[in-house]
Design an enzyme around this catalytic site. Structure first.
Site: not given
Length: 423
Positions: A159-160, A196, A278, A403, A405
């Site tokens: 995944q880019g 990854s 996801e 994140s 946040e």
């Protein structure tokens, strides 16, 4: 949803268990339990071969819809487990070489896979992210071209998305793409980071800016880029504090992108749709791995006697209870397609939980968790033990993949309707 297992689910479980018992042997059995977050460097060649073994059995892409009517996505008439679209020997294969399976059967497969301690998947990005995105936004030709290869375990994806300066703030990406008049498609230039499996992947789906001068989420496109382009794509491993290098930097220098998914300029919509995927069954698979980690931590507490400490014992019980809550939340939201808050809630739950588990594992080990092997030689790197790797890797859990946040902002703005931050 009603997740009570019926006769068909029970039969499916027996079939899955029998297949795993028969095929998880020799080198595959030796690689059992290897790989996964923090350990992606383990047994790569064997795990890649295992993907093809899963593909031959039709176990990749459970529950995908039927094909688009011709080409490689069409199932064969007799469902003999081979041909353009493999069935499972009973004529009930899906349209891209996968099996048909209900949501409960997908959960059953995940449970049996974890029970068998099979090697961690290296094809999960293609199966769980790229494939559902093509099913939702791709053309029939794109689905016929890419889905069968994923279902066969033959093509791996990475995944880019994230870039230096554009990680959680994905709309700030600067990687650009221009039309390629000689070959069609686009030429991509820029840098991605935290990628990854980039060294193992055959393809990368890349979010790039195709409209010069565009800003934020406008003018982006979702491009499919083959990774085998010497001189055009460079992959540099990023050494982590855990000692492994499962993340990478990827540099594109005029790399050719063959396909654009969802139409040029619609990349933000496609990318956000992908991020919403996801969760679901893949989240349940992740939680099964978490349960195994928690069990090892509990065994360590019993072995060392740390379980007699009431504070540590309370923390272990809390981890167990929170994992149960995460499982029921995942089951309740399994069919919540289009719910903008579901993936953010799931990420907040598992990120903090896993990080606390790493901290707890080190607390239970005490001083021994902070030192290396007794026969360590200066200037020679040593392997971290299981507890140390868990602790160090989980420091990133509340950051990568969005994140905490950012997840809270999504829930506040898109679910609760609160005003956006000023400035």
């Amino acid at each position: 949803m009603d997740f009570t297992l019926g006769p068909d689910d029970t039969a499916f479980r027996a079939e899955a268990r029998a297949w795993l018992d028969e095929h998880l042997v020799d080198a595959y059995a030796a690689a059992a339990g290897t790989g996964g977050p923090g350990s992606e460097h383990e047994s790569i060649d064997v795990r890649r071969a295992w993907e093809r073994e899963l593909g031959r059995g039709g176990w990749i892409g459970l529950g995908w819809p039927d094909g688009d009517g011709d080409g490689d996505g069409e199932g064969d008439e007799d469902g003999d487990g081979r041909g353009d679209g493999r069935g499972d020997g009973r004529g009930d294969g899906g349209g891209y070489g996968n099996r048909r399976a209900s949501l409960t059967q997908q959960v059953v497969w995940a449970e049996e896979y974890a029970r068998a301690a099979a090697p961690a998947r290296v094809g999960h990005i293609g199966e769980n992210l790229l494939a559902p995105t093509l099913i939702a936004h791709g053309t029939p030709e794109q689905r016929r071209r890419f889905l069968p290869a994923v279902a066969r375990g033959e093509e791996l994806w990475c995944q880019g998305y994230s870039e230096p300066g554009a990680g959680s703030d994905l709309a700030g990406i600067r990687t650009s793409a221009v039309p390629d008049p000689a070959r069609g498609g686009h030429r991509v230039t820029g840098q991605k980071i935290w990628t990854s499996l980039a060294r193992e992947a055959d393809w990368c789906f890349v979010l790039a800016r195709t409209e010069p001068g565009s800003r934020r989420h406008h003018g982006l496109s979702f491009l499919l880029v083959p990774m085998d382009q010497p001189g055009r794509i460079e992959v540099r491993p990023i050494r982590q504090m855990s000692g492994t290098s499962e993340f990478n930097e990827v540099f594109f220098d005029g790399a050719h992108a063959e396909e654009c998914v969802g139409g040029e300029g619609n990349g933000w919509t496609v990318a956000m749709g992908l991020l919403a995927l996801e969760r679901g069954v893949s989240t349940l698979v992740q939680q099964i791995g978490f349960a195994a980690e928690l069990e090892r931590v509990v065994r360590g507490a019993v072995t060392t006697g740390a379980v007699t400490d009431p504070v540590l014992r309370d923390s272990l019980v809390r981890q167990w209870a929170e994992l149960k809550v995460m499982r029921w939340n995942a089951l309740c939201t399994l069919g919540a397609v289009g719910d903008p808050g579901a993936p953010s809630v799931a990420k907040l739950l598992w990120g903090g939980w896993h990080q606390r588990l790493g901290e707890l594992a080190v607390r239970i080990r005490g001083a021994a968790g902070a030192v290396g092997p007794y026969d360590w030689t200066p200037d020679v790197p040593y392997e971290l033990d299981e507890t140390q790797r868990l602790f160090l890797f989980t420091r990133s859990d509340t950051i990568y993949g969005g994140s905490d946040e950012i997840q809270r902002n999504i829930i506040a703005e898109r679910v609760l309707g609160l005003p956006r931050e000023s400035g």
